[in-house]
Design an enzyme around this catalytic site. Structure first.
Site, short mmCIF file in Angstrom:
data_model
loop_
_atom_site.label_atom_id
_atom_site.label_comp_id
_atom_site.label_asym_id
_atom_site.label_seq_id
_atom_site.Cartn_x
_atom_site.Cartn_y
_atom_site.Cartn_z
N TYR A 118 -31.48 -34.12 16.11
CA TYR A 118 -30.76 -35.59 15.47
C TYR A 118 -30.03 -36.17 17.00
O TYR A 118 -29.71 -37.18 16.83
CB TYR A 118 -29.65 -35.20 14.48
CG TYR A 118 -30.11 -34.92 13.31
CD1 TYR A 118 -31.47 -35.05 12.98
CD2 TYR A 118 -29.47 -34.27 12.25
CE1 TYR A 118 -31.97 -34.61 11.73
CE2 TYR A 118 -29.95 -33.83 11.02
CZ TYR A 118 -31.22 -34.35 10.72
OH TYR A 118 -31.82 -33.59 9.50
N LYS A 122 -37.11 -21.14 13.54
CA LYS A 122 -38.67 -20.84 13.44
C LYS A 122 -39.00 -20.38 14.99
O LYS A 122 -39.94 -21.05 15.35
CB LYS A 122 -39.10 -22.31 12.95
CG LYS A 122 -39.16 -22.79 11.68
CD LYS A 122 -40.08 -21.92 10.73
CE LYS A 122 -41.42 -22.25 11.00
NZ LYS A 122 -42.26 -21.44 9.92
N ASP A 182 -38.04 -21.87 6.63
CA ASP A 182 -39.09 -21.87 5.59
C ASP A 182 -38.91 -20.61 4.49
O ASP A 182 -39.00 -20.82 3.22
CB ASP A 182 -40.64 -22.08 5.74
CG ASP A 182 -41.18 -21.09 6.78
OD1 ASP A 182 -40.41 -20.14 7.23
OD2 ASP A 182 -42.45 -21.18 6.71
N ASP A 206 -29.67 -29.12 7.69
CA ASP A 206 -29.49 -30.29 6.72
C ASP A 206 -30.15 -30.10 5.34
O ASP A 206 -29.62 -30.33 4.26
CB ASP A 206 -30.04 -31.53 7.61
CG ASP A 206 -29.55 -32.78 6.80
OD1 ASP A 206 -28.93 -32.78 5.75
OD2 ASP A 206 -29.87 -33.96 7.41
N ASP A 248 -28.51 -28.77 1.29
CA ASP A 248 -28.90 -29.45 0.36
C ASP A 248 -29.60 -28.71 -0.67
O ASP A 248 -29.11 -28.64 -1.86
CB ASP A 248 -29.61 -30.67 0.49
CG ASP A 248 -28.63 -32.00 0.93
OD1 ASP A 248 -27.51 -31.47 1.14
OD2 ASP A 248 -29.26 -32.88 1.20
#
Length: 369
Positions: A142, A193, A226, A250, A254
């Protein structure tokens, strides 16, 4: 009584409505607990764009830097969809985070017993769930450079975002996660990852070294992001504290939020580095957005904002007893069957934003005799 400076940025949509309920609890604290806050209000997001042409003004930014803590309602809405990308309401939020140095975002996902049936997962999967996600907030994709959208000579465009992390950025957010775990169940899952990203390789290396050097009393497990997303749905009780980067945090926070059944119940805290006195810059906000479709209707759920204020009392002012009181009051009111529209279920009593606030203040009175 020593006043504590609180900069309040109600923002857009339902932000002012839910923040009004925090004001009532602040007044209750002054009346019943002899605790005074210097309550100062400012503009952020679309409200600031309308007034000043920018999503957060330099004056508001200066007030935020001077405050003991910042409370934010919500920013954004379709009204400002046409503004320049760098001046969108969310850009004000990013500026606040960056200039305050708020590198660690704490997102608890707690399932209250009274709301077990609000989750889309089976009750036996989510009952008693209590997870803390620590998201790195000022680095990663970001904020990485270079970034942008460029026209290609042969036609079309190419968009670039850069994922970058330093050892320092990883270590400092890792320390926050380990320290939290020490006060909870003593377990950290570090998610990245590393199988396909160099930043993931460094993240795993630095977390392993930090654990070995300073936090060997805490259990550390590594997990691909993941897989973490899958495991949150399959077996969420295996998690205590999850620490991860900005992008994955992020998404995963959620997902974890929806295990609880409603974004309207979830608070968050964004913390900076501790100074010589142990104080941190901090901003607290509910996880839900500005919900412009229900703004002004007195039907928004104020619980996430009130629980964010409880986090503010705990992390910025060391007011543990008062934070516990607010959290208990919210739980008791929900156990009594009151619901705002977002968490309404059969057999419960639907109430407005204001009535929910009334009920929580009355419960605070009961709890303190």
């Amino acid at each position: 009584m020593t006043a504590k400076t609180l900069l309040v940025l109600p923002g857009d949509g339902i932000g002012p409505e839910v923040m009004a309920q925090v004001r009532r609890v602040v007044e209750w604290l002054a009346r019943r607990r002899n605790v005074t806050f210097d309550w100062r209000e400012g503009l952020a997001g679309g409200a600031a764009i309308d007034a000043h042409g920018v999503p957060v003004s330099d004056e508001t930014m200066a007030d935020a830097l001077a405050a003991d803590a910042v409370m934010l309602g919500a920013v954004g809405g379709p009204k400002w969809d046409g503004v320049a990308y760098e001046k969108r309401p969310e850009a004000g939020l990013l500026r606040l985070r960056k200039e305050l140095g708020l590198f660690a975002n704490l997102r608890p996902a707690v399932v209250f017993d009274a709301l077990v049936d609000a989750s889309t997962l089976k009750p036996e999967v989510v009952k008693g769930l209590d997870i803390m996600i620590v998201r790195e907030l000022t680095g990663g994709v970001y904020f990485g450079e270079p970034r942008g959208i460029h026209e290609l000579p042969e036609g079309g465009f190419k968009a670039v975002n850069t994922q970058a992390y330093s050892s320092y950025e990883i270590e400092r957010v890792g320390r926050v996660a380990f320290e939290l775990a020490r006060k909870r169940k003593g377990k950290v899952h570090s998610c990245e990852k590393a199988n396909v990203m160099e930043t993931g390789v460094l993240w795993r290396r630095e977390m392993t070294a930090l654990h070995k050097a300073s936090y060997s009393d805490v259990t550390l497990e590594h997990m691909y992001a993941d897989n973490c997303a899958m495991q949150l749905l399959r077996n969420p009780h295996q998690f205590d504290v999850i620490v991860t980067d900005n992008l994955f945090g992020d998404i995963l926070s959620d997902e974890a939020a929806m295990l609880t059944g409603s974004l309207g119940m979830l608070p968050s805290a964004s913390l900076g580095a501790a100074d010589a006195d142990g104080k941190r810059k901090a901003m607290y906000e509910p996880v839900h957005g500005s919900a412009p479709d229900i703004a002004g209707k007195d039907i928004a759920n104020p619980c996430a904002t009130l629980l964010s204020f409880a986090m503010c009392l705990r992390y910025s002012f060391d007011m543990m007893a008062e934070a516990d009181l607010i959290e208990t009051a919210v739980q008791n009111v929900l156990a009594g069957g009151l619901r705002t529209a977002d968490i309404m279920s059969k057999g419960m009593a639907k109430v407005s934003t204001t009535v929910m606030g009334d009920s929580i203040v009355r419960e605070l009175d009961k709890l303190t005799g």
